[in-house]
Design a protein around this motif. Sequence first.
Motif, PDB file in Angstrom:
ATOM      1  N   ILE A  36      83.278  10.649  -5.850  1.00 57.66           N
ATOM      2  CA  ILE A  36      82.717   9.701  -4.897  1.00 57.66           C
ATOM      3  C   ILE A  36      83.231  10.081  -3.518  1.00 57.66           C
ATOM      4  N   CYS A  63      78.518   3.452  -6.149  1.00 58.06           N
ATOM      5  CA  CYS A  63      78.727   4.870  -6.478  1.00 58.06           C
ATOM      6  C   CYS A  63      79.410   5.021  -7.837  1.00 58.06           C
ATOM      7  N   LEU A 104      83.498   8.803   0.326  1.00 55.02           N
ATOM      8  CA  LEU A 104      83.430   7.615   1.152  1.00 55.02           C
ATOM      9  C   LEU A 104      83.750   7.962   2.597  1.00 55.02           C
ATOM     10  N   LEU A 150      79.627  -0.503  -1.627  1.00 51.93           N
ATOM     11  CA  LEU A 150      79.193   0.894  -1.721  1.00 51.93           C
ATOM     12  C   LEU A 150      80.033   1.673  -2.724  1.00 51.93           C
ATOM     13  N   THR A 151      81.322   1.417  -2.744  1.00 51.06           N
ATOM     14  CA  THR A 151      82.208   2.083  -3.702  1.00 51.06           C
ATOM     15  C   THR A 151      81.825   1.700  -5.132  1.00 51.06           C
ATOM     16  N   SER A 171      77.839   6.837   5.235  1.00 49.50           N
ATOM     17  CA  SER A 171      77.397   6.291   3.960  1.00 49.50           C
ATOM     18  C   SER A 171      78.289   6.818   2.848  1.00 49.50           C
ATOM     19  N   ALA A 172      78.264   6.112   1.737  1.00 47.04           N
ATOM     20  CA  ALA A 172      78.975   6.541   0.545  1.00 47.04           C
ATOM     21  C   ALA A 172      77.988   7.309  -0.317  1.00 47.04           C
ATOM     22  N   ARG A 173      78.503   8.281  -1.068  1.00 49.76           N
ATOM     23  CA  ARG A 173      77.635   9.040  -1.952  1.00 49.76           C
ATOM     24  C   ARG A 173      78.474   9.617  -3.088  1.00 49.76           C
ATOM     25  N   THR A 174      77.783  10.122  -4.084  1.00 49.16           N
ATOM     26  CA  THR A 174      78.456  10.800  -5.182  1.00 49.16           C
ATOM     27  C   THR A 174      77.663  12.053  -5.529  1.00 49.16           C
ATOM     28  N   TYR A 222      82.036  -1.773   2.318  1.00 48.34           N
ATOM     29  CA  TYR A 222      82.799  -0.646   1.767  1.00 48.34           C
ATOM     30  C   TYR A 222      83.046  -0.854   0.271  1.00 48.34           C
ATOM     31  N   ARG A 223      83.459  -2.057  -0.115  1.00 52.69           N
ATOM     32  CA  ARG A 223      83.701  -2.362  -1.532  1.00 52.69           C
ATOM     33  C   ARG A 223      82.419  -2.239  -2.344  1.00 52.69           C
TER      34      ARG A 223
END
Length: 176
Positions: free
Chosen positions: A11, A35, A13, A31-32, A3-6, A28-29
């Motif tokens: 950020i 964040c 990834l 989630l980015t 998962s993506a997170r900050t 992916y785009r």
Amino acid sequence: GPSARTDGQDIFLPPSLGPGDDEARLAYRVLTARCAGYLGHGTFDLCLSDLPGRWVDPRPGELELERLFRSFGNPALARDVFFVFEGRRVEALVRAECPGVARDMDRLDSFLELADTLPGRGAAEQAVEAFRRLAWGREPLQQLHSPPILLLLHWFVHRFVRFSKRWTKTAAASNE
């Protein structure tokens, strides 16, 4: 899964979200962008000393948001409910600013089917899932038949409204 997170500053990834198919690249785009939205739209700008209430003492290096969640009897539940609403707010702002990302979000939604995750879960998890479905326009309130879910939703909304009113009064007083 990955998962993506900050953390409020950077950020993080995953290297990938799976094979290089269209759905994985799209996810992916999105989630980015989400964040980046949390960073760009003030999710981590919270200052608990500006809000009324008793908050737990800060830990070294802890984000105010983490401290907020620890101040509740069930920090995981507080985090989940917060991010249901905050995720919706941030996505609306990102969609308004970035029409291309909004189209990606719509395309990704068309790939995903909302799984029936309510049965077999505890009452708190059911309530959070119900909130998520309502906040994202996935399910009308009349579709929620379980009395425990409805009671928890009522309790959350009542507490949220009380907290919002206190915060609004404090913010207005500090601006005078």
